[in-house]
Design an enzyme around this catalytic site. Sequence first.
Site, short mmCIF file in Angstrom:
data_model
loop_
_atom_site.label_atom_id
_atom_site.label_comp_id
_atom_site.label_asym_id
_atom_site.label_seq_id
_atom_site.Cartn_x
_atom_site.Cartn_y
_atom_site.Cartn_z
N CYS A 52 -3.82 -3.78 4.08
CA CYS A 52 -2.89 -4.78 4.63
C CYS A 52 -3.25 -6.21 4.25
O CYS A 52 -2.44 -7.12 4.44
CB CYS A 52 -2.83 -4.67 6.15
SG CYS A 52 -2.50 -3.00 6.71
N GLU B 182 0.85 -1.20 0.00
CA GLU B 182 0.00 0.00 0.00
C GLU B 182 0.89 1.24 0.00
O GLU B 182 0.45 2.32 0.37
CB GLU B 182 -1.01 -0.01 1.15
CG GLU B 182 -0.52 -0.43 2.49
CD GLU B 182 -1.64 -0.62 3.49
OE1 GLU B 182 -2.47 0.29 3.64
OE2 GLU B 182 -1.68 -1.67 4.14
N HIS C 22 -3.27 -10.24 11.76
CA HIS C 22 -2.67 -8.97 11.30
C HIS C 22 -2.37 -8.14 12.55
O HIS C 22 -3.24 -7.98 13.42
CB HIS C 22 -3.66 -8.23 10.39
CG HIS C 22 -3.24 -6.82 10.11
ND1 HIS C 22 -2.01 -6.51 9.58
CD2 HIS C 22 -3.86 -5.62 10.35
CE1 HIS C 22 -1.91 -5.18 9.48
NE2 HIS C 22 -3.01 -4.63 9.94
N1 CAA Z 1 0.27 2.46 30.49
C1 CAA Z 1 -0.38 1.41 29.96
N2 CAA Z 1 -1.23 1.51 28.87
C2 CAA Z 1 -1.42 2.74 28.35
C3 CAA Z 1 -0.78 3.88 28.87
C4 CAA Z 1 0.10 3.71 29.98
N3 CAA Z 1 0.73 4.72 30.54
N4 CAA Z 1 -1.18 4.94 28.13
C5 CAA Z 1 -2.03 4.49 27.19
N5 CAA Z 1 -2.18 3.15 27.32
C6 CAA Z 1 -3.00 2.26 26.50
C7 CAA Z 1 -4.39 2.79 26.23
O1 CAA Z 1 -5.27 2.48 27.29
C8 CAA Z 1 -4.72 2.07 24.93
O2 CAA Z 1 -5.07 0.73 25.21
P1 CAA Z 1 -6.62 0.26 25.09
O3 CAA Z 1 -7.06 0.59 23.70
O4 CAA Z 1 -6.57 -1.21 25.34
O5 CAA Z 1 -7.37 1.05 26.11
C9 CAA Z 1 -3.38 2.01 24.21
O6 CAA Z 1 -2.38 2.19 25.21
C10 CAA Z 1 -3.19 3.09 23.14
O7 CAA Z 1 -3.44 4.34 23.75
P2 CAA Z 1 -4.35 5.42 23.02
O8 CAA Z 1 -5.60 4.78 22.49
O9 CAA Z 1 -4.50 6.59 23.92
O10 CAA Z 1 -3.39 5.79 21.80
P3 CAA Z 1 -3.60 6.80 20.64
O11 CAA Z 1 -4.73 7.73 20.86
O12 CAA Z 1 -2.27 7.38 20.39
O13 CAA Z 1 -4.05 5.90 19.38
C11 CAA Z 1 -4.12 4.23 17.75
C12 CAA Z 1 -3.74 4.55 19.19
C13 CAA Z 1 -5.56 4.59 17.48
C14 CAA Z 1 -3.95 2.74 17.51
C15 CAA Z 1 -3.20 5.04 16.81
O14 CAA Z 1 -1.85 4.65 17.01
C16 CAA Z 1 -3.51 4.89 15.34
O15 CAA Z 1 -4.32 5.65 14.80
N6 CAA Z 1 -2.84 3.95 14.64
C17 CAA Z 1 -3.03 3.72 13.23
C18 CAA Z 1 -4.32 2.95 12.92
C19 CAA Z 1 -4.25 1.51 13.37
O16 CAA Z 1 -3.19 0.91 13.49
N7 CAA Z 1 -5.42 0.92 13.56
C20 CAA Z 1 -5.51 -0.50 13.89
C21 CAA Z 1 -6.69 -1.18 13.22
S1 CAA Z 1 -6.65 -0.80 11.45
C22 CAA Z 1 -5.49 -1.86 10.80
O17 CAA Z 1 -5.14 -2.83 11.41
C23 CAA Z 1 -4.93 -1.54 9.45
C24 CAA Z 1 -3.55 -1.01 9.63
O18 CAA Z 1 -2.60 -1.82 9.64
C25 CAA Z 1 -3.37 0.41 9.76
#
Ligand code: CAA
Length: 445
Positions: free
Chosen positions: A120, A83, A244
């Site tokens: 993916c 991609e 994945h």
């Molecule tokens: N100690 C322990 N855990 C902590 C923590 C701490 N101090 N701080 C945060 N966390 C946890 C949160 O609770 C969360 O876990 P849960 O979801 O289980 O509650 C995790 O760490 C991530 O924290 P946030 O949700 O606050 O993180 P974020 O707002 O930065 O976003 C994300 C995370 C949405 C995955 C972001 O990285 C993102 O947009 N990533 C790209 C999209 C993606 O990968 N999506 C996955 C599904 S789509 C897919 O699979 C296709 C692909 O390859 C892209």
Amino acid sequence: MTAVGIDAIEVWTGNLRLDLPGTFAPQKGEDPEKYTKGLGLNASSFPDSYEDIVTMAANAAHRLMDRKGLEPDDIGRIDVATESAFDNSKPVSTYVAGCLEQVFDGDFHHANKGERKFACIAGTQSLDDAYNWIRAGRNRGRAALVIATDTALYARDDPGEATQGAGAVAMLIDEDPALVELSPEQGYGSADETDFLKPNQQFPSVDGKRSVQVYLARMREALEDYESVAGDTHPDDFAFIPFHTPFPGMVRKAALLGYRHMTRDTAIEEELADEIGRQPRPEAFDDDEAYHDALRDYMDGLKGTDPYREWYAETIEPTLSIAREVGNWYTGSVHVARASALKSAFERGTDLAGETLLLGSYGSGAQAEIHAETVREGWEEELAQLNVDEQLDSRYELAWEEYEEIHDAHNHEMDVDIEELTTPEAEFVFDGWGRMGERKYRYVE
Ligand code: CAA
């Protein structure tokens, strides 16, 4: 029916490493445990300035062909899944073939080449194409080369920046394979979704939170569809379940849902009933909200139980070890998860031959696919050839300022030229632009 599946696999990582808890988190003012515990990531792999999807793909394929003693004539198809393509017409597989022709005698003029796109999941779709081509008897005794390659970079300050990665996985698909046989049974969960897309732009537009929900919904549909052809699944049926893995925390969520689904109406549900009750059934609730609240409570209880924790430690955790160190490789990610699982079994001396894996692939936009794979006699000899640990250990550790520069250098909208941070050795490198805007490559001894 002759077995068809993966005969060999090679993994090629980008040559740079970004430490997420140590280097990235402090710059973002975040707790390092968000990475290590929340997302489940220690590091991302990054491409040096001379690396891209072609060099990583060609390097993985070169290593694979070399150690299997293959010549171009042995290959009847080259399919690249990505991609991160940079051309809407000329497929990446033609560039890869051009690279390989620099180092092998002969050419790939009689190989069918293409490029697969569905976020993916395209790597798994390319496996399908190769499987079907062989099953249809059109391969003339030749094997297919399937390569999943991506530079999974996000715009600076996008939440996805935490889950970046870069690398390629090359797989040889053949009759009578040495590694795994693919099941003819498959299940799909597919719907028009807007969770992650790149409408003619380099970096993705992402609705991160929604993407997590869509992943889970489509995966669930795919499992139900798979069961409709293969019969009910049970947690004890599978040695490993590689998913994945955009980040290991995503798999933690998917595995819990999968376990609940697979244990419904089984002795495991009964055994757990004293501790956490039986699984809520929708017909027992007046409204959806009450049902979903009860489901959430049940899942919270389930993840703390011994049977679940033991199953997770044996079946899921080993699939995540490479992903923790490299981040998201998009099309290669589920194939990295399979390699991780087999590698861990190999290191522990487990006898896996005849055991079954369940593969859960996902692509945004969105589609999930589930199929089974049977591990073949001789898998250990193949696994013994993997040099993933050496590759990961020899990556160059990026300082924060270097990370910023290398991200800019790979940004198509910026004109930044930087010195390479590592010295290429026995690999293909990007070698500048040709007269029609094509990218050129060279093999460095
Ligand atoms: N100690 C322990 N855990 C902590 C923590 C701490 N101090 N701080 C945060 N966390 C946890 C949160 O609770 C969360 O876990 P849960 O979801 O289980 O509650 C995790 O760490 C991530 O924290 P946030 O949700 O606050 O993180 P974020 O707002 O930065 O976003 C994300 C995370 C949405 C995955 C972001 O990285 C993102 O947009 N990533 C790209 C999209 C993606 O990968 N999506 C996955 C599904 S789509 C897919 O699979 C296709 C692909 O390859 C892209």
